[in-house]
Design an enzyme around this catalytic site. Sequence first.
Site, PDB file in Angstrom:
ATOM      1  N   CYS A   2       8.017  -7.763  -2.466  1.00  0.00           N
ATOM      2  CA  CYS A   2       8.732  -9.012  -2.168  1.00  0.00           C
ATOM      3  C   CYS A   2       7.938  -9.942  -1.257  1.00  0.00           C
ATOM      4  O   CYS A   2       7.248  -9.497  -0.346  1.00  0.00           O
ATOM      5  CB  CYS A   2      10.051  -8.712  -1.491  1.00  0.00           C
ATOM      6  N   ARG A  27       1.742 -10.417  -5.056  1.00  0.00           N
ATOM      7  CA  ARG A  27       2.336  -9.213  -4.473  1.00  0.00           C
ATOM      8  C   ARG A  27       3.171  -8.450  -5.505  1.00  0.00           C
ATOM      9  O   ARG A  27       3.522  -7.295  -5.289  1.00  0.00           O
ATOM     10  CB  ARG A  27       3.221  -9.579  -3.281  1.00  0.00           C
ATOM     11  N   TRP A  75      10.877  -7.961  -5.841  1.00  0.00           N
ATOM     12  CA  TRP A  75      10.392  -6.853  -6.667  1.00  0.00           C
ATOM     13  C   TRP A  75      11.487  -5.794  -6.576  1.00  0.00           C
ATOM     14  O   TRP A  75      11.687  -5.192  -5.525  1.00  0.00           O
ATOM     15  CB  TRP A  75       9.070  -6.342  -6.107  1.00  0.00           C
ATOM     16  N   ASN A 101      12.584  -8.533   2.829  1.00  0.00           N
ATOM     17  CA  ASN A 101      11.569  -7.654   2.248  1.00  0.00           C
ATOM     18  C   ASN A 101      11.675  -6.323   2.983  1.00  0.00           C
ATOM     19  O   ASN A 101      11.642  -6.303   4.208  1.00  0.00           O
ATOM     20  CB  ASN A 101      10.172  -8.284   2.431  1.00  0.00           C
ATOM     21  N   GLY A 102      11.818  -5.240   2.232  1.00  0.00           N
ATOM     22  CA  GLY A 102      11.945  -3.923   2.869  1.00  0.00           C
ATOM     23  C   GLY A 102      13.101  -3.169   2.230  1.00  0.00           C
ATOM     24  O   GLY A 102      13.575  -3.538   1.153  1.00  0.00           O
ATOM     25  N   GLU A 481     -11.113   6.194 -10.473  1.00  0.00           N
ATOM     26  CA  GLU A 481     -10.886   4.771 -10.229  1.00  0.00           C
ATOM     27  C   GLU A 481     -11.047   3.964 -11.527  1.00  0.00           C
ATOM     28  O   GLU A 481     -10.252   3.068 -11.810  1.00  0.00           O
ATOM     29  CB  GLU A 481     -11.844   4.273  -9.136  1.00  0.00           C
ATOM     30  N   LYS A 485      -8.072   1.717 -13.150  1.00  0.00           N
ATOM     31  CA  LYS A 485      -8.266   0.274 -13.370  1.00  0.00           C
ATOM     32  C   LYS A 485      -7.867  -0.079 -14.798  1.00  0.00           C
ATOM     33  O   LYS A 485      -7.163  -1.036 -15.045  1.00  0.00           O
ATOM     34  CB  LYS A 485      -9.744  -0.031 -13.127  1.00  0.00           C
ATOM     35  N   GLU A 488      -4.104   0.222 -15.334  1.00  0.00           N
ATOM     36  CA  GLU A 488      -3.353  -0.810 -14.607  1.00  0.00           C
ATOM     37  C   GLU A 488      -3.300  -2.128 -15.365  1.00  0.00           C
ATOM     38  O   GLU A 488      -2.249  -2.743 -15.467  1.00  0.00           O
ATOM     39  CB  GLU A 488      -4.018  -1.091 -13.246  1.00  0.00           C
ATOM     40  N   HIS A 504     -10.739  23.118 -20.372  1.00  0.00           N
ATOM     41  CA  HIS A 504      -9.500  23.799 -19.994  1.00  0.00           C
ATOM     42  C   HIS A 504      -8.275  22.975 -20.370  1.00  0.00           C
ATOM     43  O   HIS A 504      -7.189  23.207 -19.848  1.00  0.00           O
ATOM     44  CB  HIS A 504      -9.499  24.091 -18.487  1.00  0.00           C
ATOM     45  N   LYS A 602       1.147  -5.601  -5.484  1.00  0.00           N
ATOM     46  CA  LYS A 602      -0.069  -5.547  -4.683  1.00  0.00           C
ATOM     47  C   LYS A 602       0.157  -4.766  -3.404  1.00  0.00           C
ATOM     48  O   LYS A 602      -0.667  -3.970  -2.977  1.00  0.00           O
ATOM     49  CB  LYS A 602      -0.505  -6.984  -4.353  1.00  0.00           C
TER      50      LYS A 602
HETATM   51  C1  G6P Z   1      -0.864  -0.656  -4.952  1.00  0.00           C
HETATM   52  C2  G6P Z   1      -1.990  -1.543  -5.471  1.00  0.00           C
HETATM   53  C3  G6P Z   1      -3.307  -0.756  -5.513  1.00  0.00           C
HETATM   54  C4  G6P Z   1      -3.604  -0.167  -4.144  1.00  0.00           C
HETATM   55  C5  G6P Z   1      -2.436   0.677  -3.619  1.00  0.00           C
HETATM   56  C6  G6P Z   1      -2.625   1.016  -2.160  1.00  0.00           C
HETATM   57  O1  G6P Z   1      -0.574   0.344  -5.874  1.00  0.00           O
HETATM   58  O2  G6P Z   1      -1.677  -2.027  -6.749  1.00  0.00           O
HETATM   59  O3  G6P Z   1      -4.366  -1.612  -5.913  1.00  0.00           O
HETATM   60  O4  G6P Z   1      -4.750   0.630  -4.233  1.00  0.00           O
HETATM   61  O5  G6P Z   1      -1.206  -0.070  -3.697  1.00  0.00           O
HETATM   62  O6  G6P Z   1      -2.559  -0.154  -1.412  1.00  0.00           O
HETATM   63  P1  G6P Z   1      -3.267  -0.376  -0.002  1.00  0.00           P
HETATM   64  O7  G6P Z   1      -2.881  -1.774   0.393  1.00  0.00           O
HETATM   65  O8  G6P Z   1      -2.685   0.664   0.914  1.00  0.00           O
HETATM   66  O9  G6P Z   1      -4.733  -0.205  -0.185  1.00  0.00           O
END
Ligand code: G6P
Length: 607
Positions: A2, A27, A75, A101-102, A481, A485, A488, A504, A602
């Site tokens: 949010c 976000r 969100w 937000n929260g 990673e 990516k 995502e 395995h 985000k």
């Molecule tokens: C979300 C984002 C990721 C990020 C993760 C941790 O899932 O989409 O890109 O790696 O949060 O966020 P931070 O701000 O703690 O790195």
Amino acid sequence: MCGIVGYIGKNQAAPILLDGLAKLEYRGYDSAGIAVYNNGKIEFAKSKGRLQVLSDKIHGGDDVTGTMGIGHTRWATHGEPSDTNAHPHLSSSGRFAVVHNGIIENYITLKKKLQDKGFEFVSQTDTEVIAHLFEYYYQGDIIDAVIKVINRVEGSYALGVLCSDYPDSFVAVRKASPMIVGLGDNEQFIASDVAAILKHTRDIYYLEDNEIVVLKADGVKIYNTDKEEVEKEVSKVTWDIDAAEKGGYEHFMMKEIEEQPTAIRNTVSPRIQNGKIVLDSVSLTTEDIKNIRKIYIVACGSAYHVGVVAKYIIEKMCRIPVETQLASEFRYCDPIVGSEDLVIAISQSGETADTLAALKEAKNHGSRILSIVNVEGSAIAKASDDVIYTWAGPEIAVATTKAYSTQLSVVYLIATYMADKLGLLTSGEYKKLVDDIQRLPDMVESVLKDKDYIQYLASKFYNCHSIFFIGRNLDYAVALEGSLKLKEISYIHSEAYAAGELKHGTISLIEDGTLVIALATGSELFDKTVSNVKEVKARGAVVMGVTTEKEDMRDVADHIISLPAVSEQLMPSLTVIPLQLFSYYVASNKGCDIDKPKNLAKSVTVE
Ligand code: G6P
């Protein structure tokens, strides 16, 4: 997650709120709304879907007059995305409008109590209890009401509150959720982060938990929960607005991929002086380092993947046991962590709820906390004993790239610094590592030059249903990673597997034409990975090899992405680049919403 914006000044509030919310879109959100004070009444508009839907509904804000208001991108956590569940939420009489937000953890109890007293709820959200609580506790003084409300709610909150009895001020308060105050010339702001208000002001107050802000057009006052005024220092934002805008790129993600050489340089250069690594912000002495029993690394998402790289590197270079754990698991596993342990928390936003909670758990056990964070003044930074900022600048695309890369650079600095203090490096080895860390920005730059080839490969493979990434050791850590990516932003199913573990399980999924991306940059394990490539080839896979040691790989792989060589510990910084580019171009070919992938946020400020 949010996003909140609030404005008071001489200009029409609604267009400013919409513009600020647009800066917070990254976000992640599923609905949006604003509330504006106008002629003794609070007017509001809310819509499910993109901000544009809300903006169209109120003609870019023109339809809503008034010079004070609050806005929100939601969100969904409690209740589906809908117009009704979108914020702001109003109290029954319409006197109060609230954005939040929260998460209010005790909202069910509070809701029941309020319903028993005759309050009627229209939404499924936890936030609506706050609007009604204001109505319930309000006796003519808004600060008193804020104090009573925050005494009753449990959980996390950043709140912006309008009250129709106050035509020329509004209030805000936060606890464990981000919110800053922007100080302008006869106009003041609140926002979830700086990007939302940077075009209006660079003067910022970072709020502590439960500081209550009263904003008037000509100034801001801050109070504690005893209603005493608090003096705060104004912070100046130094980075430029361009850094938060696309600057000609089609997507923030590509802009941020391209910014990586500069970002790594900003992270590394100030910390290498006369050939020595200088970590000013770290108070660990050589004695402290020698006495570390174990290092725990806690993080989420891509930051966790940096932690996986860090485990391999720190264990190899410093001979200290390292356990990298997902923060959401660590916080609830009754960890065997104590005062002899160092806990490293990694987070771009510095606000990730699980990472913050894991850090607090470790702190309660007496551990020392070192955090690697991008956003200055964030909750994780504040809760740590030592902080190393990544100085990557604002990262807007949901899928991280430059934050990941700068976190890796900090890991190299820490590992080399500690190995040196422990006497585990010869001066030649130390010099080579430091030199190579300094060369990284140029080397990343040179890998980025291969963009067109990666774009070509993406155009061949963007229709795949499933893609596998394999590698050993550090290559496995980067495979995690690369796979994340791709998932995502392109929504293609993908798995990262330690190459030796393939037989395995996952090998049963390999069939004719399955794409396997094999990472092989470590010289010691190169031949082993090549053998694994042969195994998948024998089962029909198409293999893309990412490697420094071309020749043997060229014999077995269908496509080769070659990387320049650097000290092997630092290779993740180069290996990840083609994987970021590949994901980007695959998603682009598929027409995906690259910067704002569906369902993702985000900054994840809830569990
Ligand atoms: C979300 C984002 C990721 C990020 C993760 C941790 O899932 O989409 O890109 O790696 O949060 O966020 P931070 O701000 O703690 O790195």
